[in-house]
Design a protein around this motif. Structure first.
Motif, short mmCIF file in Angstrom:
data_model
loop_
_atom_site.label_atom_id
_atom_site.label_comp_id
_atom_site.label_asym_id
_atom_site.label_seq_id
_atom_site.Cartn_x
_atom_site.Cartn_y
_atom_site.Cartn_z
N ARG A 10 0.80 -1.33 0.09
CA ARG A 10 0.16 0.07 -0.21
C ARG A 10 1.50 1.70 0.04
N SER A 11 0.23 2.30 -0.42
CA SER A 11 1.17 3.41 -0.80
C SER A 11 0.94 4.60 0.76
N ASP A 12 0.46 3.84 1.97
CA ASP A 12 0.69 4.39 3.21
C ASP A 12 1.59 6.15 3.24
N GLY A 13 0.39 6.78 3.35
CA GLY A 13 1.68 7.98 4.18
C GLY A 13 1.56 9.10 2.99
N PHE A 14 0.58 8.94 1.44
CA PHE A 14 0.41 9.83 0.52
C PHE A 14 -0.84 10.15 0.13
N ILE A 15 -0.44 11.58 0.30
CA ILE A 15 -1.72 12.47 -0.36
C ILE A 15 -1.56 12.28 -1.64
N PHE A 16 -3.04 12.05 -1.96
CA PHE A 16 -2.50 11.85 -3.10
C PHE A 16 -3.65 13.05 -4.28
N PHE A 17 -3.20 13.82 -5.24
CA PHE A 17 -3.81 15.08 -5.55
C PHE A 17 -4.42 14.67 -7.08
N ALA A 18 -3.51 13.91 -7.88
CA ALA A 18 -3.40 14.59 -9.48
C ALA A 18 -2.84 13.15 -9.92
N ASP B 49 -1.45 12.11 -13.91
CA ASP B 49 -1.36 12.28 -15.44
C ASP B 49 -1.99 10.92 -16.61
N ILE B 50 -1.81 11.13 -17.85
CA ILE B 50 -2.26 10.30 -18.61
C ILE B 50 -1.89 8.96 -18.92
N PHE B 51 -0.59 8.68 -18.09
CA PHE B 51 0.07 7.60 -18.14
C PHE B 51 -0.13 6.21 -16.89
N GLY B 52 -1.21 7.40 -16.16
CA GLY B 52 -1.41 6.40 -14.23
C GLY B 52 -0.22 6.57 -13.74
N VAL B 53 1.00 8.02 -13.65
CA VAL B 53 1.70 8.33 -12.48
C VAL B 53 0.85 9.00 -12.06
N GLN B 54 1.08 9.38 -10.55
CA GLN B 54 0.26 10.43 -9.48
C GLN B 54 0.97 10.22 -9.05
N PHE B 55 0.53 11.59 -8.33
CA PHE B 55 1.20 12.87 -8.32
C PHE B 55 0.40 13.17 -6.55
N ALA B 56 1.06 12.77 -5.56
CA ALA B 56 1.16 12.90 -3.80
C ALA B 56 1.84 13.97 -3.04
N ILE B 57 1.09 13.98 -2.16
CA ILE B 57 2.12 14.91 -0.77
C ILE B 57 3.02 13.81 -0.06
N LYS B 58 3.80 14.10 0.35
CA LYS B 58 4.29 13.24 1.62
C LYS B 58 5.95 13.09 2.45
N ASP B 59 5.52 13.63 3.08
CA ASP B 59 6.51 14.67 4.62
C ASP B 59 6.85 15.74 4.01
N ASP B 60 5.61 16.50 3.35
CA ASP B 60 6.07 17.79 2.95
C ASP B 60 6.34 18.29 1.63
N VAL B 61 6.08 17.32 0.41
CA VAL B 61 6.78 17.80 -0.30
C VAL B 61 6.29 16.79 -1.46
N VAL B 62 6.89 17.26 -2.79
CA VAL B 62 5.41 16.59 -3.57
C VAL B 62 6.41 15.52 -4.53
N VAL B 63 5.45 14.34 -4.71
CA VAL B 63 6.14 13.15 -5.19
C VAL B 63 5.31 12.27 -6.41
N SER B 64 6.16 12.19 -7.09
CA SER B 64 5.20 11.23 -8.70
C SER B 64 5.15 10.16 -7.78
N PHE B 65 4.05 9.22 -7.91
CA PHE B 65 4.49 7.31 -7.68
C PHE B 65 3.72 7.32 -8.93
N ASP B 66 4.82 6.01 -9.53
CA ASP B 66 4.28 4.99 -9.91
C ASP B 66 3.66 4.08 -9.23
N PRO B 67 2.74 3.35 -9.98
CA PRO B 67 1.54 2.43 -9.19
C PRO B 67 1.95 1.20 -9.78
N GLU B 68 3.38 0.93 -10.51
CA GLU B 68 3.38 -0.28 -11.47
C GLU B 68 4.58 -0.61 -10.48
#
Length: 77
Positions: free
Chosen positions: A25-33, A35-54
């Motif tokens: 699971r992707s605990d600790g992430f707050i997802f907000f967007a 992209d068209i490829f399924g890569v998600q953007f989230a806030i974790k530890d006060d920074v923005v990260v890209s999260f690859d669900p694959e």
């Protein structure tokens, strides 16, 4: 995250709690967007990260949502 036909709350629940294919699971992430490829953007530890669900990997891409938005606007004016 499973894609397909789902009711509003169920679909939101699936998107809001992504799990990469390895099952972690992707605990600790707050997802907000996403992209068209399924890569998600989230806030974790006060920074923005890209999260690859694959792969389940997260990469820091901005120090704040404002910085992320500015990078996006500069890339796609």
């Amino acid at each position: 995250m499973e894609r397909g036909h789902a009711g509003g709350q169920e679909l939101h629940q699936q998107w809001a709690e992504p799990v990469h294919r390895g099952g972690r699971r992707s605990d600790g992430f707050i997802f907000f967007a996403e992209d068209i490829f399924g890569v998600q953007f989230a806030i974790k530890d006060d920074v923005v990260v890209s999260f690859d669900p694959e792969s389940g990997e997260a990469e820091e891409i901005a120090g704040s949502i404002e910085e992320w938005a500015n990078k996006l606007l500069l890339k796609y004016p």
